[in-house]
Design an enzyme around this catalytic site. Structure first.
Site, short mmCIF file in Angstrom:
data_model
loop_
_atom_site.label_atom_id
_atom_site.label_comp_id
_atom_site.label_asym_id
_atom_site.label_seq_id
_atom_site.Cartn_x
_atom_site.Cartn_y
_atom_site.Cartn_z
CB SER A 54 8.31 33.20 65.22
OG SER A 54 6.99 33.53 64.83
CG HIS A 346 5.75 33.99 69.05
ND1 HIS A 346 5.73 35.37 68.99
CD2 HIS A 346 5.86 33.55 67.78
CE1 HIS A 346 5.83 35.74 67.72
NE2 HIS A 346 5.90 34.67 66.97
#
Length: 390
Positions: A54, A346
């Site tokens: 990711s 993220h």
């Protein structure tokens, strides 16, 4: 570029494209069928391919900063808002809610959609990179990433392979979840327990990261590439959270959770920022050196742009943020009011643009040199720069 011209550009190497034998992501299969990607000088004379998890797939690319407003455009931060509803596929395409490959993912930001193919997938482990013949596994309905790379490299010239992998082998998501629970529920620290868990897994994880690099190399060799025809860039992970001394919210009270979206005790912030992330960067650098890959150290990349940093801010209706003043990572979300849980912590849209600059700068440098990539607090992606590593 047509199939014939792509073959000529690769030095006339005879290759076969076995697309029928693979289950490819929609975007990749469409690209290969069209033969549309153009060679990009900055990626070694060919296209770039991003692989792994990711942190390179583009997870959280939906968000241009963070806002605690839960309606509308969320003070301009939600790129999926179309004026009347939310459409995550406008950012992640058909991979929304799964691999979450965003339109701003690192390699796409670096080289454009014509110069890069992104096959990384949110949640991927090293086993999802290995070839099926070497123990690789299908993940989220897609063939192992090395097998996908084989199809791409057979059809088009590949000059750079960017790889981010290993974090899920170590259980990063579980560690973050444990630290959040210790802050919100148990009122205890997570760092000692989670450090022990990491130490128990890291040797095996690094062995598998090395195997992932070898799998990439084997694929490229089988497709007729010499080692000098391309480069593999293994990157480490940035810290999405700051040190305790750089957190703008007090340790006690609800502001860290309810406003800032960074529910960690000071001791756990310091452990993650100054022990865990550097430890992983050091080990990944060693793996890169041992397996002939170029290393991109990202441990300090988000410095001054982290969630809850004193150097940035949330967006508000009165003061929308931009890449200079906004956070470059997604804050914690439960998924009930904004986006999905898997986007939490993220690099967001701004972070992806910065990472793209990192990768493009590395691609312009000699393949044998390793670099650390850093950003400048208070500046947008133009403030991203490289420091050579000895």
């Amino acid at each position: 570029m047509s199939e014939n011209s792509a073959t000529a550009a690769s030095g006339g190497r005879a290759r076969r494209f076995a697309a029928a034998a693979l289950t490819l992501p929609l975007a990749v299969s469409g690209l290969l069928a069209a033969g549309a990607a153009q060679a990009h000088a900055d990626s070694g004379g060919g296209i770039a391919v991003s692989m792994g998890d990711s942190y390179i797939s583009g997870e959280a690319g939906r968000w241009a900063g963070n806002s605690d407003t839960i309606t509308g455009s969320r003070d301009g931060t939600d790129r999926a808002w179309n004026g009347s509803s939310y459409n995550a596929s406008s950012v992640y395409g058909a991979t929304a809610g799964g691999c979450d490959r965003s339109d701003s993912a690192e390699a796409i930001s670096a080289f454009g959609s014509a110069g890069a193919v992104n096959i990384a997938c949110s949640g991927a482990t090293t086993a999802d990179v290995f070839r099926a013949s070497s123990g690789g596994q299908t993940y989220k309905g897609e063939a192992p990433q090395a097998d996908q790379l084989a199809a791409i490299a057979a059809q088009q010239r590949v000059g750079l392979v960017a790889l981010s992998i290993g974090g899920n082998d170590l259980g990063f998501a579980d560690a973050i979840s444990a630290c959040i629970k210790d802050y919100e529920v148990w009122y205890s620290y997570c760092n000692a327990t989670e450090q022990s868990a990491v130490d128990s897994k890291i040797d095996s994880a690094m062995t598998n990261v090395g195997k992932a690099i070898d799998e990439v190399r084997a694929v490229m060799t089988a497709d007729g590439y010499a080692d000098s025809d391309y480069r593999i860039v293994l990157q480490s992970y940035p810290s999405p959270i700051p040190r305790s001394s750089e957190d703008r919210y007090p340790e006690s009270g609800w502001s860290r959770t309810m406003t800032g979206g960074c529910p960690f005790w000071n001791a756990d912030l310091d452990w993650a920022r100054d022990q865990l992330i550097p430890q992983l960067a050091q080990r990944l650098g060693q793996v890169a050196a041992g397996h002939g890959a170029q290393f991109l150290d990202l441990q300090d990349f988000l410095q001054g742009h982290e969630v809850c940093s004193t150097s940035d801010s949330l967006a508000t209706d009165d003061q929308p943020t931009d890449a200079a003043s906004g956070e470059w990572a997604r804050f914690l979300t439960t998924g009930a009011t904004q986006g999905t849980v898997q986007e939490s912590f993220h690099p967001n849209y701004y972070g992806e643009l910065g990472l793209g600059r990192c990768l493009s700068l590395v691609a312009a440098e000699p393949a044998g040199q390793n670099f650390a990539c850093r950003s400048t607090p208070g500046q947008d992606a133009s403030g991203v720069y490289l420091n050579p590593l000895s």
